[in-house]
Design a protein around this motif. Structure first.
Motif, PDB file in Angstrom:
ATOM      1  N   GLN A 232     -16.428   6.023  12.524  1.00  0.00           N
ATOM      2  CA  GLN A 232     -15.053   5.993  13.029  1.00  0.00           C
ATOM      3  C   GLN A 232     -14.134   5.323  12.020  1.00  0.00           C
ATOM      4  O   GLN A 232     -14.534   4.418  11.295  1.00  0.00           O
ATOM      5  CB  GLN A 232     -15.028   5.227  14.342  1.00  0.00           C
ATOM      6  N   ALA A 233     -12.906   5.801  11.947  1.00  0.00           N
ATOM      7  CA  ALA A 233     -11.928   5.177  11.058  1.00  0.00           C
ATOM      8  C   ALA A 233     -11.624   3.760  11.531  1.00  0.00           C
ATOM      9  O   ALA A 233     -11.793   3.442  12.716  1.00  0.00           O
ATOM     10  CB  ALA A 233     -10.641   6.012  11.040  1.00  0.00           C
ATOM     11  N   PRO A 234     -11.172   2.869  10.629  1.00  0.00           N
ATOM     12  CA  PRO A 234     -10.783   1.520  11.060  1.00  0.00           C
ATOM     13  C   PRO A 234      -9.703   1.572  12.123  1.00  0.00           C
ATOM     14  O   PRO A 234      -8.830   2.439  12.099  1.00  0.00           O
ATOM     15  CB  PRO A 234     -10.263   0.883   9.769  1.00  0.00           C
ATOM     16  N   LEU A 235      -9.758   0.636  13.066  1.00  0.00           N
ATOM     17  CA  LEU A 235      -8.745   0.590  14.108  1.00  0.00           C
ATOM     18  C   LEU A 235      -7.397   0.162  13.546  1.00  0.00           C
ATOM     19  O   LEU A 235      -6.367   0.763  13.848  1.00  0.00           O
ATOM     20  CB  LEU A 235      -9.167  -0.391  15.208  1.00  0.00           C
ATOM     21  N   LEU A 236      -7.407  -0.878  12.747  1.00  0.00           N
ATOM     22  CA  LEU A 236      -6.167  -1.437  12.204  1.00  0.00           C
ATOM     23  C   LEU A 236      -6.368  -1.799  10.741  1.00  0.00           C
ATOM     24  O   LEU A 236      -7.501  -2.029  10.293  1.00  0.00           O
ATOM     25  CB  LEU A 236      -5.752  -2.696  12.973  1.00  0.00           C
ATOM     26  N   SER A 237      -5.261  -1.863  10.012  1.00  0.00           N
ATOM     27  CA  SER A 237      -5.280  -2.346   8.640  1.00  0.00           C
ATOM     28  C   SER A 237      -4.312  -3.508   8.505  1.00  0.00           C
ATOM     29  O   SER A 237      -3.235  -3.490   9.113  1.00  0.00           O
ATOM     30  CB  SER A 237      -4.879  -1.236   7.663  1.00  0.00           C
ATOM     31  N   LEU A 238      -4.692  -4.495   7.729  1.00  0.00           N
ATOM     32  CA  LEU A 238      -3.838  -5.642   7.439  1.00  0.00           C
ATOM     33  C   LEU A 238      -3.672  -5.704   5.930  1.00  0.00           C
ATOM     34  O   LEU A 238      -4.669  -5.679   5.194  1.00  0.00           O
ATOM     35  CB  LEU A 238      -4.459  -6.925   7.980  1.00  0.00           C
ATOM     36  N   ALA A 239      -2.436  -5.741   5.452  1.00  0.00           N
ATOM     37  CA  ALA A 239      -2.197  -5.695   4.010  1.00  0.00           C
ATOM     38  C   ALA A 239      -1.202  -6.763   3.573  1.00  0.00           C
ATOM     39  O   ALA A 239      -0.282  -7.106   4.311  1.00  0.00           O
ATOM     40  CB  ALA A 239      -1.675  -4.313   3.609  1.00  0.00           C
ATOM     41  N   PHE A 240      -1.418  -7.280   2.370  1.00  0.00           N
ATOM     42  CA  PHE A 240      -0.463  -8.193   1.760  1.00  0.00           C
ATOM     43  C   PHE A 240      -0.456  -7.933   0.257  1.00  0.00           C
ATOM     44  O   PHE A 240      -1.191  -7.066  -0.237  1.00  0.00           O
ATOM     45  CB  PHE A 240      -0.788  -9.663   2.078  1.00  0.00           C
ATOM     46  N   ASP A 241       0.380  -8.630  -0.460  1.00  0.00           N
ATOM     47  CA  ASP A 241       0.600  -8.390  -1.879  1.00  0.00           C
ATOM     48  C   ASP A 241      -0.716  -8.386  -2.657  1.00  0.00           C
ATOM     49  O   ASP A 241      -1.394  -9.413  -2.750  1.00  0.00           O
ATOM     50  CB  ASP A 241       1.524  -9.483  -2.427  1.00  0.00           C
ATOM     51  N   PRO A 242      -1.118  -7.238  -3.247  1.00  0.00           N
ATOM     52  CA  PRO A 242      -2.382  -7.205  -3.987  1.00  0.00           C
ATOM     53  C   PRO A 242      -2.372  -8.096  -5.226  1.00  0.00           C
ATOM     54  O   PRO A 242      -3.424  -8.577  -5.646  1.00  0.00           O
ATOM     55  CB  PRO A 242      -2.534  -5.723  -4.363  1.00  0.00           C
ATOM     56  N   GLN A 243      -1.185  -8.322  -5.816  1.00  0.00           N
ATOM     57  CA  GLN A 243      -1.114  -9.208  -6.975  1.00  0.00           C
ATOM     58  C   GLN A 243      -1.486 -10.634  -6.604  1.00  0.00           C
ATOM     59  O   GLN A 243      -2.109 -11.359  -7.382  1.00  0.00           O
ATOM     60  CB  GLN A 243       0.300  -9.166  -7.580  1.00  0.00           C
ATOM     61  N   ALA A 244      -1.106 -11.051  -5.384  1.00  0.00           N
ATOM     62  CA  ALA A 244      -1.475 -12.392  -4.924  1.00  0.00           C
ATOM     63  C   ALA A 244      -2.982 -12.489  -4.737  1.00  0.00           C
ATOM     64  O   ALA A 244      -3.595 -13.510  -5.055  1.00  0.00           O
ATOM     65  CB  ALA A 244      -0.760 -12.707  -3.610  1.00  0.00           C
TER      66      ALA A 244
END
Length: 385
Positions: A281-293
């Motif tokens: 199953q695909a992930p229910l949710l995604s959480l993202a923040f600045d990849p450079q950090a």
């Protein structure tokens, strides 16, 4: 030295000490919050000298977040357009819905590739005079598995199971079929792509001694346009932004709190996902923040003022209650990290706004079900990709 001089020197020293202390306090106050591991003594209590602030305590692994593109809320008052958006100008606090999030901290392996489906694919039967080996089929396949912007596939019918599958070495097949997807997020299959499909299938058929039976192009292109029109009116991607009220957050601090809700490290820097409860199953949710950090030499010294929480609505089954879980996760993170829930423009999201979006989603799920494209199904995930 006179008494006056001594007094002035003492006063000057005190003022200087006060300035230094004030500057140190301001620096500490403005520094990003970081994750601190809670060290326990034999009795299960925090060891002496360790900060007992629950916001800075991590239980277990300090998961590192890893990045994805920001997905904005696009559900409006109706479901006619995937680009519509609700008005989000209310500053009520969002109470967390009481739905437990107790998913495994293991990312599920991908499911077996699905067979072509007449619902979303053009399918061309390929007649054979006799058996052909899987090795011969694999050797004859074209170099790319796409026709224009659409996925292309060739399948053989297994003699052992009767199921259609991608040709495998060591297997033999008496029946073949080729197909191309009618539509995806890049649009509907067009005349040029259909013609390319015909050329590609004919070349493959000549190489393996098969005779293709192509469907009518006009009919299939019209079917592709109708499917694309439905998909365009029922595509939905939701996004919340969590913004820090005062002190910024470090990547580790965010990951610490997200991990408590079941989020695990994603494939890209600055991205975490909440796994689904079923394998494949695909992930229910995604959480993202600045990849450079996330990729900084010392991530704990980088400051995050906001993070994005997103839901790919058509990829997650309704039975998982993904939007309810999204609301709960957003509210829990906002409370734990002293943040607020907003839209991408910074406007606070109210309970009423959330309720309206939830009602719209139920209508969306019903419409998808009526077309045998239920959210989270293999067909829906292929169409909305």
């Amino acid at each position: 030295m006179s008494t006056l001089q001594i007094s002035l020197a003492i006063i000057g020293g005190l003022v200087l000490a006060g300035v230094v202390a004030y500057n140190a306090w301001i620096t500490r106050k403005s520094a990003p919050r970081t994750a601190v591991e809670r060290v326990q003594d034999g009795g299960g209590h925090p060891a002496a000298g360790v900060d007992d602030d629950s916001e800075n305590a991590v239980y277990g692994n300090d998961a590192r977040g890893s990045g994805t593109r920001r997905i904005d809320p696009i559900l409006g008052d109706g479901l006619d357009s995937p680009s519509g958006g609700p008005s989000m100008a209310d500053d009520e606090r969002l109470p967390p819905p009481q739905v437990p999030v107790t998913l495994s901290h293991v990312v599920n392996p991908p499911e077996k590739k699905a067979s072509l489906d007449a619902l979303i694919d053009v399918i061309t039967p390929l007649s054979l005079e006799g058996e052909v080996s899987g090795d011969a089929l694999l050797a004859a396949l074209p170099g790319t598995r796409r026709v224009g912007s659409k996925p292309f596939a060739v399948e053989g019918q297994s003699e052992a199971t009767g199921e259609w599958e991608t040709p495998r070495p060591g297997q033999r097949y008496r029946a073949l079929q080729a197909g191309v997807q009618l539509a995806n997020r890049s649009g509907a299959l067009n005349d040029i792509e259909f013609s390319e499909f015909v050329v590609k299938v004919q070349a493959f058929s000549d190489a393996v001694g098969a005779a293709p039976d192509f469907p009518d192009m006009r009919t299939e292109v019209a079917r592709a346009r109708e499917l694309d029109a439905f998909a365009s009116g029922h595509d939905a991607q939701l996004g919340f932004t969590l913004r820090a009220r005062r002190a910024a957050w470090s990547p580790g601090y965010v990951a610490q709190h997200a991990a408590r809700l079941g989020f695990v490290t994603g494939a890209l820097p600055g991205r975490m996902v909440l796994p689904g409860s079923q394998q494949g199953q695909a992930p229910l949710l995604s959480l993202a923040f600045d990849p450079q950090a996330a990729m900084a030499d010392d991530p704990e010294k980088t400051a995050l003022r906001d993070i994005a929480l997103s839901l790919e609505v058509t990829h997650v089954p309704r039975s998982e209650q993904p939007f309810v879980r999204m609301r709960q996760a957003a509210a829990s993170l906002a409370e734990a990290m002293d943040g607020v829930i907003t839209d991408d423009a910074g406007q606070l999201l109210s309970t009423d706004t959330m309720d309206r979006i939830g009602a719209d989603l139920e209508s969306l799920y019903d419409a998808l079900d009526s077309r045998d494209l239920s959210a989270g199904s293999v067909q829906a995930r292929r169409l909305f990709s």
